[in-house]
Design a protein around this motif. Structure first.
Motif, short mmCIF file in Angstrom:
data_model
loop_
_atom_site.label_atom_id
_atom_site.label_comp_id
_atom_site.label_asym_id
_atom_site.label_seq_id
_atom_site.Cartn_x
_atom_site.Cartn_y
_atom_site.Cartn_z
N ILE A 13 51.75 19.53 78.10
CA ILE A 13 52.00 20.45 79.07
C ILE A 13 50.97 19.76 80.55
N VAL A 14 51.90 19.53 81.36
CA VAL A 14 51.21 19.22 82.49
C VAL A 14 51.20 19.85 83.56
N ASP A 15 50.37 20.51 83.85
CA ASP A 15 50.31 21.48 85.37
C ASP A 15 49.14 21.83 86.05
N GLU B 268 51.79 21.68 68.08
CA GLU B 268 50.96 21.85 68.37
C GLU B 268 50.83 21.58 69.80
N VAL B 269 49.94 22.13 70.75
CA VAL B 269 50.44 22.07 72.68
C VAL B 269 49.27 21.10 72.99
N LEU B 270 48.84 20.30 73.90
CA LEU B 270 48.17 19.76 74.45
C LEU B 270 48.94 19.60 75.86
N GLN B 271 47.42 19.73 76.84
CA GLN B 271 47.05 20.40 78.40
C GLN B 271 46.92 19.27 79.21
N ALA B 272 47.28 19.06 80.39
CA ALA B 272 46.54 17.53 81.40
C ALA B 272 46.96 18.78 82.50
N LEU C 158 56.52 18.98 78.58
CA LEU C 158 56.80 19.73 79.59
C LEU C 158 56.01 19.38 81.33
N SER C 159 56.61 19.11 82.44
CA SER C 159 55.81 18.57 83.45
C SER C 159 55.90 19.25 85.07
N GLN D 256 45.71 12.61 83.65
CA GLN D 256 45.34 13.52 83.43
C GLN D 256 46.06 13.26 81.64
N ALA D 257 47.43 13.55 81.64
CA ALA D 257 48.61 13.40 80.82
C ALA D 257 48.90 11.78 80.38
#
Length: 125
Positions: free
Chosen positions: A7-9, A28-32, A53-54, A37-38
């Motif tokens: 997830i990129v936000d 599993e969630v990764l975040q940027a 998801l960006s 960063q993404a």
């Protein structure tokens, strides 16, 4: 190992909302916080990330530049990317899809809207 969704936000609150939906689907969630960063996360986790998801409007590297960078890397040719954004003009949607986004979700959204898009992409059943 569980499949991962990136997830990129730049909005921490928005990342948390999306993370809750995605985790509820068993991922599993990764975040940027931005596209740079993404890209770093994708470079490290590329074999396990099943979906991105960006957001569009972010500092440092916006979502459109991020999509173009991802599509320029052959490792990510089949990686589904969904733009999740406040950009509601049809022209913006066309630009994002032309750049390589697979789907487009407009904010505000519901859990059902996100789940429907993921079903369309065959990421969830």
């Amino acid at each position: 190992m569980p499949n991962k969704v990136l997830i990129v936000d730049d909005s921490r609150a928005m990342r948390c909302i999306l993370a809750k939906i995605i985790a509820g689907l068993g991922f599993e969630v990764l975040q940027a916080g931005d596209g740079l960063q993404a890209l770093a996360i994708l470079g490290h986790e590329h074999s396990q990330v099943r979906l991105v998801l960006s957001d569009w409007n972010m500092p440092t590297m916006d979502g459109l530049a991020f999509v173009k960078a991802v599509r320029a890397d052959q490792r990510f040719a089949a990686l589904p990317i969904v733009m999740v954004t406040t950009e509601t003009h049809i022209e913006q949607m066309i630009v994002a899809l032309s750049a390589g986004a697979n789907e487009y979700i407009m904010k505000p959204f519901t859990t059902e809207m996100v789940e429907d898009k993921l079903r369309m992409l065959q990421v969830v059943r």
